[in-house]
Design a protein around this motif. Structure first.
Motif, PDB file in Angstrom:
ATOM      1  N   GLY A   8       8.508 -13.764  66.090  1.00  0.00           N
ATOM      2  CA  GLY A   8       8.348 -13.232  67.523  1.00  0.00           C
ATOM      3  C   GLY A   8       9.262 -12.632  67.442  1.00  0.00           C
ATOM      4  N   ARG A   9      10.236 -12.413  66.821  1.00  0.00           N
ATOM      5  CA  ARG A   9      11.446 -11.225  66.666  1.00  0.00           C
ATOM      6  C   ARG A   9      10.631  -9.869  66.493  1.00  0.00           C
ATOM      7  NH1 ARG A   9      15.409 -14.014  62.228  1.00  0.00           N
ATOM      8  NH2 ARG A   9      13.363 -13.519  61.218  1.00  0.00           N
ATOM      9  N   VAL A  10      11.088  -8.764  67.546  1.00  0.00           N
ATOM     10  CA  VAL A  10      11.125  -7.792  67.848  1.00  0.00           C
ATOM     11  C   VAL A  10      11.191  -6.363  66.691  1.00  0.00           C
ATOM     12  CG1 VAL A  10      10.511  -5.422  69.204  1.00  0.00           C
ATOM     13  CG2 VAL A  10      10.343  -7.557  70.293  1.00  0.00           C
ATOM     14  N   ILE A  11      10.194  -6.148  65.978  1.00  0.00           N
ATOM     15  CA  ILE A  11      10.336  -5.113  64.733  1.00  0.00           C
ATOM     16  C   ILE A  11      10.886  -4.018  65.179  1.00  0.00           C
ATOM     17  CG2 ILE A  11      10.470  -4.680  62.222  1.00  0.00           C
ATOM     18  CD1 ILE A  11       8.881  -7.083  62.172  1.00  0.00           C
ATOM     19  N   SER A  12       9.420  -3.458  65.748  1.00  0.00           N
ATOM     20  CA  SER A  12       9.527  -1.922  66.233  1.00  0.00           C
ATOM     21  C   SER A  12       8.338  -1.757  68.171  1.00  0.00           C
ATOM     22  CB  SER A  12       9.459  -1.132  66.066  1.00  0.00           C
ATOM     23  OG  SER A  12       8.073  -1.073  65.395  1.00  0.00           O
ATOM     24  N   CYS A  13       8.855  -1.149  68.564  1.00  0.00           N
ATOM     25  CA  CYS A  13       7.738  -1.000  69.884  1.00  0.00           C
ATOM     26  C   CYS A  13       7.270   0.801  70.893  1.00  0.00           C
ATOM     27  CB  CYS A  13       8.347  -2.381  70.948  1.00  0.00           C
ATOM     28  SG  CYS A  13       9.223  -1.947  72.154  1.00  0.00           S
ATOM     29  N   SER A  14       6.425   0.712  71.288  1.00  0.00           N
ATOM     30  CA  SER A  14       5.988   1.687  71.244  1.00  0.00           C
ATOM     31  C   SER A  14       4.817   1.640  72.534  1.00  0.00           C
ATOM     32  CB  SER A  14       4.927   3.136  70.678  1.00  0.00           C
ATOM     33  OG  SER A  14       5.202   4.032  71.315  1.00  0.00           O
ATOM     34  N   SER A  15       4.725   2.550  73.381  1.00  0.00           N
ATOM     35  CA  SER A  15       3.989   2.752  74.676  1.00  0.00           C
ATOM     36  C   SER A  15       3.400   4.225  74.722  1.00  0.00           C
ATOM     37  CB  SER A  15       4.767   2.044  75.874  1.00  0.00           C
ATOM     38  OG  SER A  15       5.761   2.143  76.779  1.00  0.00           O
ATOM     39  N   ALA A  16       2.433   3.660  76.144  1.00  0.00           N
ATOM     40  CA  ALA A  16       1.956   5.238  76.547  1.00  0.00           C
ATOM     41  C   ALA A  16       2.723   6.327  76.626  1.00  0.00           C
ATOM     42  CB  ALA A  16       0.746   5.557  76.861  1.00  0.00           C
ATOM     43  N   GLY A  17       4.057   5.214  77.413  1.00  0.00           N
ATOM     44  CA  GLY A  17       4.878   5.630  78.459  1.00  0.00           C
ATOM     45  C   GLY A  17       6.278   6.597  78.068  1.00  0.00           C
ATOM     46  N   THR A  18       6.221   5.778  77.023  1.00  0.00           N
ATOM     47  CA  THR A  18       7.498   6.252  75.833  1.00  0.00           C
ATOM     48  C   THR A  18       7.039   7.643  74.636  1.00  0.00           C
ATOM     49  OG1 THR A  18       7.174   5.272  73.932  1.00  0.00           O
ATOM     50  CG2 THR A  18       8.588   4.450  75.548  1.00  0.00           C
ATOM     51  N   CYS A  19       5.524   7.387  74.460  1.00  0.00           N
ATOM     52  CA  CYS A  19       5.327   8.438  73.477  1.00  0.00           C
ATOM     53  C   CYS A  19       4.790  10.616  74.410  1.00  0.00           C
ATOM     54  CB  CYS A  19       3.507   8.547  72.915  1.00  0.00           C
ATOM     55  SG  CYS A  19       3.724   7.061  72.566  1.00  0.00           S
ATOM     56  N   GLY A  20       5.048  10.346  75.706  1.00  0.00           N
ATOM     57  CA  GLY A  20       5.635  11.458  76.412  1.00  0.00           C
ATOM     58  C   GLY A  20       4.435  11.980  77.817  1.00  0.00           C
ATOM     59  N   PHE A  21       2.837  10.523  77.936  1.00  0.00           N
ATOM     60  CA  PHE A  21       2.164  10.659  78.641  1.00  0.00           C
ATOM     61  C   PHE A  21       2.650  10.150  80.113  1.00  0.00           C
ATOM     62  CE2 PHE A  21       0.449   9.772  74.437  1.00  0.00           C
ATOM     63  CZ  PHE A  21      -0.871  11.006  74.552  1.00  0.00           C
ATOM     64  N   LYS A  22       2.396  10.753  80.837  1.00  0.00           N
ATOM     65  CA  LYS A  22       3.248  10.696  82.514  1.00  0.00           C
ATOM     66  C   LYS A  22       1.366  10.238  83.359  1.00  0.00           C
ATOM     67  CE  LYS A  22       7.328  13.255  82.309  1.00  0.00           C
ATOM     68  NZ  LYS A  22       7.965  13.948  82.798  1.00  0.00           N
ATOM     69  N   GLY A  23       1.589   9.854  84.098  1.00  0.00           N
ATOM     70  CA  GLY A  23       0.706   9.729  85.161  1.00  0.00           C
ATOM     71  C   GLY A  23      -0.696   8.625  84.897  1.00  0.00           C
TER      72      GLY A  23
END
Length: 147
Positions: A57-72
């Motif tokens: 359960g130790r986080v290696i990497s994470c990403s979200s649609a918001g961190t990829c530059g998408f807004k709203g």
């Protein structure tokens, strides 16, 4: 003439053991040799979050649609979820990767797109599980609206 002050024993600098400076400083993520990973996809109607962990359960990497530059409202689209999944997997995809487990949570439109992006990345999937929380006749509904 300057006066010489004798050093007392309590002012002698002592080596600091266990401090942060004595430890090896560098990126921990460069030498990772992980054979099995767990990919968590949390797809809501407004955003999609993809987290890659090891089996503990130790986080290696994470990403979200918001961190990829998408807004709203574009954060909730399937394309944004696909981009977030590709960005999260890019750091851990290596030839030593044996297998991965995928846990999908939430009702959002990015579920299938994120799963499709994970499958196309070349990682062998051992299983895909839907872990969306379902209430077993949970909370009491609000009282009936009177107009």
């Amino acid at each position: 003439m300057a006066k010489l002050i004798p050093k007392s024993p309590r002012f002698v600098p002592r080596p600091r053991f266990g401090s942060r400076r004595n430890k090896r400083i560098g990126s921990r993520k460069t030498g990772l040799r992980i054979r099995k990973i767990v990919i968590h996809v949390q797809a809501s109607f407004n955003n999609t979050i993809v987290t890659v962990t090891d089996i503990r359960g130790r986080v290696i990497s994470c990403s979200s649609a918001g961190t990829c530059g998408f807004k709203g409202p574009r954060k909730g689209t399937p394309f944004a979820a696909q981009t977030a999944a590709i960005n999260a997997i890019r750091t851990v995809a290596n030839p030593n990767m044996q297998q991965a487990e995928v846990l999908i949570k939430g009702p959002g439109p990015g579920r299938d797109a994120a799963l499709r992006a994970i499958c196309q990345s070349g990682i062998l999937l051992s299983f895909i599980r839907d872990v969306t929380p379902m209430p077993h006749n949970g909370c009491r509904p609000p009282k009936r609206r009177r107009v």
